[in-house]
Write an enzyme that holds these catalytic residues in place. Structure first.
Site, mmCIF file in Angstrom:
data_model
loop_
_atom_site.group_PDB
_atom_site.id
_atom_site.type_symbol
_atom_site.label_atom_id
_atom_site.label_comp_id
_atom_site.label_asym_id
_atom_site.label_seq_id
_atom_site.Cartn_x
_atom_site.Cartn_y
_atom_site.Cartn_z
ATOM 1 N N GLY A 13 0.821 -1.141 -0.019
ATOM 2 C CA GLY A 13 -0.118 -0.220 0.003
ATOM 3 C C GLY A 13 0.896 1.095 -0.073
ATOM 4 N N GLY A 14 0.275 2.525 0.039
ATOM 5 C CA GLY A 14 0.738 3.648 0.009
ATOM 6 C C GLY A 14 2.078 3.755 1.041
ATOM 7 N N THR A 91 -10.661 1.006 6.031
ATOM 8 C CA THR A 91 -11.642 1.847 6.556
ATOM 9 C C THR A 91 -12.903 1.232 6.160
ATOM 10 N N TYR A 152 -12.889 2.383 12.984
ATOM 11 C CA TYR A 152 -11.552 2.925 12.842
ATOM 12 C C TYR A 152 -10.861 3.463 13.960
ATOM 13 N N PRO A 182 0.038 8.556 12.258
ATOM 14 C CA PRO A 182 -0.148 9.420 11.245
ATOM 15 C C PRO A 182 -1.246 10.340 10.902
ATOM 16 N N GLY A 183 -1.276 11.540 10.652
ATOM 17 C CA GLY A 183 -2.325 12.073 10.148
ATOM 18 C C GLY A 183 -2.652 11.803 8.742
ATOM 19 N N TYR A 184 -3.368 12.756 8.088
ATOM 20 C CA TYR A 184 -3.970 12.328 6.611
ATOM 21 C C TYR A 184 -2.969 12.456 5.555
ATOM 22 N N VAL A 185 -2.698 11.284 5.023
ATOM 23 C CA VAL A 185 -1.478 11.085 4.111
ATOM 24 C C VAL A 185 -1.890 10.937 2.500
HETATM 25 N N1 CAA Z 1 -18.216 17.350 11.796
HETATM 26 C C1 CAA Z 1 -19.726 17.459 11.881
HETATM 27 N N2 CAA Z 1 -20.528 17.247 11.087
HETATM 28 C C2 CAA Z 1 -20.078 16.282 9.822
HETATM 29 C C3 CAA Z 1 -18.955 15.943 9.732
HETATM 30 C C4 CAA Z 1 -18.005 16.321 10.689
HETATM 31 N N3 CAA Z 1 -16.701 16.023 10.706
HETATM 32 N N4 CAA Z 1 -18.996 15.236 8.627
HETATM 33 C C5 CAA Z 1 -20.081 15.017 8.353
HETATM 34 N N5 CAA Z 1 -20.949 15.774 9.098
HETATM 35 C C6 CAA Z 1 -22.437 15.926 8.782
HETATM 36 C C7 CAA Z 1 -22.826 16.548 7.310
HETATM 37 O O1 CAA Z 1 -22.557 17.907 7.332
HETATM 38 C C8 CAA Z 1 -24.371 16.069 7.413
HETATM 39 O O2 CAA Z 1 -24.850 17.169 8.205
HETATM 40 P P1 CAA Z 1 -26.565 17.229 7.757
HETATM 41 O O3 CAA Z 1 -27.237 16.066 7.637
HETATM 42 O O4 CAA Z 1 -26.835 18.392 8.712
HETATM 43 O O5 CAA Z 1 -26.585 17.838 6.327
HETATM 44 C C9 CAA Z 1 -24.172 14.675 8.096
HETATM 45 O O6 CAA Z 1 -23.096 14.879 8.841
HETATM 46 C C10 CAA Z 1 -24.064 13.686 7.141
HETATM 47 O O7 CAA Z 1 -24.066 12.406 7.893
HETATM 48 P P2 CAA Z 1 -24.472 10.832 7.439
HETATM 49 O O8 CAA Z 1 -24.863 10.221 8.504
HETATM 50 O O9 CAA Z 1 -25.669 11.271 6.345
HETATM 51 O O10 CAA Z 1 -23.228 10.857 6.562
HETATM 52 P P3 CAA Z 1 -22.747 10.599 5.168
HETATM 53 O O11 CAA Z 1 -23.422 9.294 4.829
HETATM 54 O O12 CAA Z 1 -23.103 11.631 4.375
HETATM 55 O O13 CAA Z 1 -21.142 10.411 5.246
HETATM 56 C C11 CAA Z 1 -18.998 10.283 6.296
HETATM 57 C C12 CAA Z 1 -20.586 10.884 6.433
HETATM 58 C C13 CAA Z 1 -18.911 8.870 6.012
HETATM 59 C C14 CAA Z 1 -18.449 10.628 7.863
HETATM 60 C C15 CAA Z 1 -18.341 11.360 5.409
HETATM 61 O O14 CAA Z 1 -18.626 12.571 5.520
HETATM 62 C C16 CAA Z 1 -16.841 10.839 5.392
HETATM 63 O O15 CAA Z 1 -16.273 10.010 4.585
HETATM 64 N N6 CAA Z 1 -16.016 11.689 5.991
HETATM 65 C C17 CAA Z 1 -14.682 11.355 6.339
HETATM 66 C C18 CAA Z 1 -14.335 10.610 7.436
HETATM 67 C C19 CAA Z 1 -13.020 10.454 7.503
HETATM 68 O O16 CAA Z 1 -12.186 11.354 7.830
HETATM 69 N N7 CAA Z 1 -12.278 9.392 7.127
HETATM 70 C C20 CAA Z 1 -10.913 9.135 6.966
HETATM 71 C C21 CAA Z 1 -10.338 8.225 5.857
HETATM 72 S S1 CAA Z 1 -8.759 8.189 5.803
HETATM 73 C C22 CAA Z 1 -8.183 7.577 7.140
HETATM 74 O O17 CAA Z 1 -8.825 6.760 8.006
HETATM 75 C C23 CAA Z 1 -6.612 7.562 7.341
HETATM 76 C C24 CAA Z 1 -6.409 8.129 8.730
HETATM 77 O O18 CAA Z 1 -6.035 7.519 9.664
HETATM 78 C C25 CAA Z 1 -6.174 9.578 8.714
HETATM 79 P P1 NAP Z 2 -3.462 1.529 1.496
HETATM 80 O O1 NAP Z 2 -2.749 2.413 0.288
HETATM 81 O O2 NAP Z 2 -5.015 1.221 1.451
HETATM 82 O O3 NAP Z 2 -2.804 0.196 1.823
HETATM 83 C C1 NAP Z 2 -3.337 -0.616 2.780
HETATM 84 C C2 NAP Z 2 -2.456 -1.913 2.873
HETATM 85 O O4 NAP Z 2 -2.866 -2.944 3.677
HETATM 86 C C3 NAP Z 2 -2.689 -2.733 1.333
HETATM 87 O O5 NAP Z 2 -1.314 -3.198 1.062
HETATM 88 C C4 NAP Z 2 -3.781 -3.683 1.544
HETATM 89 O O6 NAP Z 2 -3.471 -4.719 0.844
HETATM 90 C C5 NAP Z 2 -3.190 -4.258 3.102
HETATM 91 N N1 NAP Z 2 -4.270 -4.906 3.741
HETATM 92 C C6 NAP Z 2 -5.314 -4.402 3.972
HETATM 93 N N2 NAP Z 2 -6.288 -5.284 4.663
HETATM 94 C C7 NAP Z 2 -5.472 -6.323 4.664
HETATM 95 C C8 NAP Z 2 -5.585 -7.728 4.947
HETATM 96 N N3 NAP Z 2 -6.712 -8.256 5.559
HETATM 97 N N4 NAP Z 2 -4.588 -8.695 4.968
HETATM 98 C C9 NAP Z 2 -3.456 -8.186 4.578
HETATM 99 N N5 NAP Z 2 -3.203 -7.124 4.027
HETATM 100 C C10 NAP Z 2 -4.212 -6.145 4.165
HETATM 101 O O7 NAP Z 2 -3.258 2.188 2.974
HETATM 102 P P2 NAP Z 2 -2.303 3.162 3.634
HETATM 103 O O8 NAP Z 2 -2.640 4.645 3.658
HETATM 104 O O9 NAP Z 2 -0.986 2.996 3.116
HETATM 105 O O10 NAP Z 2 -2.500 2.800 5.224
HETATM 106 C C11 NAP Z 2 -1.525 1.969 5.693
HETATM 107 C C12 NAP Z 2 -1.730 2.011 7.366
HETATM 108 O O11 NAP Z 2 -1.553 3.514 7.588
HETATM 109 C C13 NAP Z 2 -3.219 1.950 7.678
HETATM 110 O O12 NAP Z 2 -3.173 0.832 8.869
HETATM 111 C C14 NAP Z 2 -3.850 3.010 7.825
HETATM 112 O O13 NAP Z 2 -4.971 2.901 8.586
HETATM 113 C C15 NAP Z 2 -2.846 3.673 8.345
HETATM 114 N N6 NAP Z 2 -2.846 5.106 8.142
HETATM 115 C C16 NAP Z 2 -2.790 5.654 7.098
HETATM 116 C C17 NAP Z 2 -3.308 7.047 6.872
HETATM 117 C C18 NAP Z 2 -3.502 7.575 5.809
HETATM 118 O O14 NAP Z 2 -3.698 8.850 5.805
HETATM 119 N N7 NAP Z 2 -3.328 6.869 4.730
HETATM 120 C C19 NAP Z 2 -3.297 7.947 8.127
HETATM 121 C C20 NAP Z 2 -3.046 7.257 9.402
HETATM 122 C C21 NAP Z 2 -2.991 5.798 9.474
HETATM 123 P P3 NAP Z 2 -4.328 -5.092 -0.292
HETATM 124 O O15 NAP Z 2 -3.869 -4.511 -1.457
HETATM 125 O O16 NAP Z 2 -4.364 -6.502 -0.445
HETATM 126 O O17 NAP Z 2 -5.867 -4.641 0.037
#
Ligand code: CAA
Ligand code: NAP
Length: 246
Positions: A13-14, A91, A152, A182-185
Site C-alpha cells: 500500500g501507500g 476503513t 476505525y 499518522p495524520g492524513y497522508v
Molecule cells: N463534523 C460535523 N458534522 C459532520 C462531519 C464532521 N466532521 N462530517 C459530516 N458531518 C455532517 C454533515 O454535514 C451532514 O450534516 P447534515 O445532515 O446536517 O447535512 C451529516 O453529517 C451527514 O451524515 P450522514 O450520516 O448522512 O453521513 P454521510 O453518509 O453523508 O457520510 C461520512 C458521512 C462517512 C462521515 C463522510 O462525511 C466521510 O467520509 N467523512 C470522512 C471520514 C474520514 O475522515 N475518514 C478518514 C479516512 S482516511 C483514514 O482513515 C486515514 C487516517 O487514519 C487519517
Molecule cells: P493503503 O494504501 O490502502 O494500503 C493498505 C495496505 O494494507 C494494502 O497493502 C492492503 O493490501 C493491506 N491490507 C488491507 N487489509 C489487509 C488484510 N486483511 N490482510 C493483509 N493485508 C491487508 O493504505 P495506507 O494509507 O498505506 O495505510 C497504511 C496504514 O496506515 C493503515 O493501517 C492505515 O490505517 C494507516 N494510516 C493511514 C493514513 C493515511 O492517511 N493514509 C493515516 C493514518 C494511518 P491489499 O492491496 O491486499 O488490500
C-alpha cells in the site's frame, strides 16, 4: 549497522511501500504480505527495478492461521523476524447509526486483531534472541476520534493500548514496542474520502498539505534503529500539526 529481517504488513500500500523502501535502503532484508498475487508481483518487480528486493508471503492479517503461515514463510525465506511493522489496515467509514456489524467487525479484525495475529508468532523468538522492534501504524483518528469512524478510531486507539502493554512486558528482553500515529497522508485510503470532505480536512492541517508516505516511513525507521533502544511505549504523532494532544 546490523542487518535485520523486517516484516511490513500491507507493504504494497501507500505508506507500506515507503516503509519497505526505507527499511531496505538501510540494508535490512524486507518481507511483506499480499492477497492478490499478480498485483503483488507487479509491485515487487517495480521495486526490483529501483534496486529494492522484497520477499512476498501470501495471507490475510486478520486470519490467525494465515498469520502463522506468513511468519513461517518469512522465516524460511529470510530468517527470524527482528522487526515487525503492523501497518495493514482498512476503513469502512460511516456514521455509527448506519454502521453494520460487518463494517465494525472487518475494521476491528483487520486493524486490531491483526496485531495479535502477526505479533504472537514472532514474540517468543524476539524474547529468546533478546532483540526486537515492533511498530504499530495507528492514526490521528485513534487519538482524537473522527466523525464517521467509530470502528476505525476504536481499532486504532486499541493498537496503542496493545503497544503500551507489550512494551512493558518485553522491555527486559531488548524489545521495543511503539506506535506511529499518522495524520492524513496522500494514499488510496485518503483519496477514497469524498473530495469535498477531504478538502475540508486538508484545510485543517497547519503545515498546509497532506502528508507524504515517506514522512511516516522516516519515523518507523527511527523506532527500529539500534540506538532507539530506550524508546518504548511511545506514540509519535506525525500529522502536520493537525492534532497536538499529549
Ligand atoms: N463534523 C460535523 N458534522 C459532520 C462531519 C464532521 N466532521 N462530517 C459530516 N458531518 C455532517 C454533515 O454535514 C451532514 O450534516 P447534515 O445532515 O446536517 O447535512 C451529516 O453529517 C451527514 O451524515 P450522514 O450520516 O448522512 O453521513 P454521510 O453518509 O453523508 O457520510 C461520512 C458521512 C462517512 C462521515 C463522510 O462525511 C466521510 O467520509 N467523512 C470522512 C471520514 C474520514 O475522515 N475518514 C478518514 C479516512 S482516511 C483514514 O482513515 C486515514 C487516517 O487514519 C487519517
Ligand atoms: P493503503 O494504501 O490502502 O494500503 C493498505 C495496505 O494494507 C494494502 O497493502 C492492503 O493490501 C493491506 N491490507 C488491507 N487489509 C489487509 C488484510 N486483511 N490482510 C493483509 N493485508 C491487508 O493504505 P495506507 O494509507 O498505506 O495505510 C497504511 C496504514 O496506515 C493503515 O493501517 C492505515 O490505517 C494507516 N494510516 C493511514 C493514513 C493515511 O492517511 N493514509 C493515516 C493514518 C494511518 P491489499 O492491496 O491486499 O488490500
Amino acid at each position: 549497522m546490523t542487518v535485520r529481517v523486517a516484516l511490513v504488513t500491507g507493504g504494497t500500500g501507500g505508506i507500506g511501500t515507503a516503509i519497505v523502501k526505507r527499511l531496505a535502503s538501510l540494508g535490512h532484508k524486507v518481507a511483506t504480505n499480499y492477497r492478490d498475487e499478480s498485483r503483488a508481483k507487479t509491485w515487487a518487480s517495480q521495486l526490483k527495478s529501483q534496486g529494492v528486493n522484497v520477499a512476498l508471503v501470501e495471507g490475510d492479517v486478520g486470519d490467525v492461521a494465515a498469520a502463522e503461515s506468513m511468519i513461517k514463510a518469512v522465516e524460511q525465506q529470510l530468517g527470524p523476524v527482528d522487526i515487525l511493522v503492523n501497518n495493514a489496515g482498512i476503513t469502512r467509514d460511516t456514521t455509527f447509526h448506519k454502521m453494520s456489524a460487518l463494517q465494525w467487525q472487518e475494521v476491528i479484525n483487520t486493524n486490531l486483531n491483526s496485531c495479535f495475529n502477526m505479533t504472537r508468532p514472532v514474540i517468543d523468538g524476539m524474547r529468546a534472541r533478546k532483540w526486537g522492534r515492533i511498530v504499530q501504524i495507528s492514526s490521528i483518528n485513534g487519538q482524537k476520534g473522527q466523525y464517521g469512524q467509530a470502528n476505525y478510531a476504536a481499532s486504532k486507539a486499541g493498537m496503542h493500548g496493545f503497544t503500551i502493554s507489550l512494551a512493558q512486558e518485553n522491555a527486559k528482553f531488548g524489545i521495543t514496542v511503539n506506535t506511529v500515529s499518522p495524520g492524513y497522508v496522500a494514499t488510496e485510503m485518503v483519496m477514497a474520502v469524498p473530495e469535498d470532505v477531504r478538502n475540508k480536512i486538508a484545510a485543517q492541517i497547519p503545515v498546509g498539505r497532506l502528508g507524504e508516505p515517506d514522512e511516516i516511513a522516516y519515523a518507523v525507521a527511527f523506532f527500529t534503529d539500534d540506538e532507539a533502544r530506550w524508546i518504548t511505549g511511545a506514540n509519535l504523532a506525525i500529522n502536520g500539526g493537525q492534532y497536538m494532544g499529549w
